[in-house]
Design an enzyme around this catalytic site. Sequence first.
Site, PDB file in Angstrom:
ATOM      1  N   ASN A 386     -52.233 -19.101  18.349  1.00 58.01           N
ATOM      2  CA  ASN A 386     -52.533 -20.433  17.857  1.00 58.01           C
ATOM      3  C   ASN A 386     -53.286 -20.349  16.525  1.00 58.01           C
ATOM      4  OD1 ASN A 386     -53.273 -23.105  17.535  1.00 58.01           O
ATOM      5  ND2 ASN A 386     -53.569 -23.465  19.706  1.00 58.01           N
ATOM      6  N   ASP A 387     -54.565 -19.984  16.578  1.00 63.13           N
ATOM      7  CA  ASP A 387     -55.366 -19.976  15.342  1.00 63.13           C
ATOM      8  C   ASP A 387     -54.772 -19.064  14.271  1.00 63.13           C
ATOM      9  OD1 ASP A 387     -57.082 -21.588  16.692  1.00 63.13           O
ATOM     10  OD2 ASP A 387     -58.520 -19.998  17.181  1.00 63.13           O
ATOM     11  N   VAL A 388     -54.208 -17.930  14.700  1.00 65.40           N
ATOM     12  CA  VAL A 388     -53.770 -16.936  13.702  1.00 65.40           C
ATOM     13  C   VAL A 388     -52.501 -17.367  12.968  1.00 65.40           C
ATOM     14  CG1 VAL A 388     -54.867 -15.029  14.947  1.00 65.40           C
ATOM     15  CG2 VAL A 388     -52.454 -15.507  15.355  1.00 65.40           C
TER      16      VAL A 388
END
Length: 465
Positions: A386-388
């Site tokens: 998600n964040d990456v």
Amino acid sequence: MTTAQHITQASYLLAAALFIFSLRWLNSPKTARQGVAAGVAGMVFAIGGTLLHPDIVSYKWIAIALVVGTVVGIPLSWVPLTAVPQRTALSHAFGGLAAGLVGTAKYMLWLEDGGLTHFRTAAIVVEVILGFLTFTGSLMAAGKLQEVLPTRPLTYRNQNVVNFTLLGIAVLSGIYLIVNPETWQLFPVVVVLSLVFGVLLILPIGGADMPTVISLLNSYAGLAAVAMGFVLENMLLVIAGALDGSSGFILSVIMCRAMNRSFTNVLFGAFGQVSAVQAAGEARTVKSATPQDVADILENASSVVVVPGYGMAVAQAQHRIRELYDQLTKRGIQCRFAIHPVAGRMPGHMNVLLAEAEVPYTALAEMDDINPDLPQTDVVIVVGANDVVNPAARHDTKSPIYGMPIINADKAKTVIAIKRSMNPGFAGIENELYYADNCLMAFGDAKAVLGDIVKALSGEAVAIH
Ligand code: NAP
């Protein structure tokens, strides 16, 4: 020197060389197994050489310690891979405790026989402060990661002032002790303050930041071992501690850089607090796809890049990913894996899981190497990451992840994101990638969804979930 002393020194030299080679070889998946073997061999030489040491007072206590260590250590190695961060924290706690106890024992022995010099006391003070704060700090980190302690940052007013005042008193007491080694009354003050500081240092840090904190505590444990080496006049401990301390420090720097965070932000920023998902102005919609849709898209692709993330670890989907890789390569479709340095929850998390599933390491590419290829890539499959892959990191200056280098999955022709819901990842923020025109969401547990995609690719009927 006696023959036994010569053998001890030679085995220490060999052990030191093996430790250095071990770290070198652990640098690449190709040589990692060799690295582990070299580390184990180094430890065997270190222990063997020490057992021959003529100054050994009691083999009985060494045997008891070895038995206790083995009895505790073997079950610790059985934990699942997702629990490795907390298991590592426990190992550091034991390392810190050992250093603290050895320092305390040596202080008491030398106090009794008048052997305390300023230098010895200085080494003991450093060993005891770092050892005991690593002990309680690592226990707190393990507790937060195992969720037996609240994972959210526990903060109160003037927390940093209180913490540094305590550390300041411990350091000043230590300095007084170095100047006046016989003032034994100050010794328990240093011990207690270090234990308390370890707890207070970790309380305000969120559970998800623990991996970074653990590698920092690793470097403290290494420095405590260096000080212990000076106390015990054992050069191998000094070398091993320095290697441990510096590698832990380098690892924390790498992790902080990959998250675009500073040490101060990790240690004092209370970042792990998951904020409510931002309320987007207008309600946005996402497009979803079934495993059969995904299989159809993949069959028409010539290049595919898989971006694994924390969700792959939670779902234990690495074996299904390997099956997908086999299906794609069998059809002549190029399949590679884009590895973000902080994907998952510990350094090398994705590499270890993919290696477990025997994905060839030649198919793994680091973020900086694969990013230029993504605009020409037909399909990017985001598996529980998600964040990456959140493009906000590139342009949204208000985003908590602004500036964090990401894998530019959004630049590919088609993106397929596999996750269970629209819930955020570690940073607690919405991901605009999922709303992009070229993105399709395949909702569900990563293992189940990938299993269905593989089935669809191999022509089997897929049950609708
Ligand atoms: P992430 O941003 O935490 O997102 C993981 C996603 O996986 C979640 O959005 C979740 O969505 C999904 N998921 C969870 N269980 C799943 C399952 N069973 N099947 C399918 N999907 C599942 O993960 P990431 O992209 O790997 O990023 C890592 C984050 O951790 C970064 O912010 C990094 O800074 C931080 N971090 C990493 C390290 C490290 O050393 N690697 C250390 C400290 C912090 P659903 O709930 O909707 O399924």
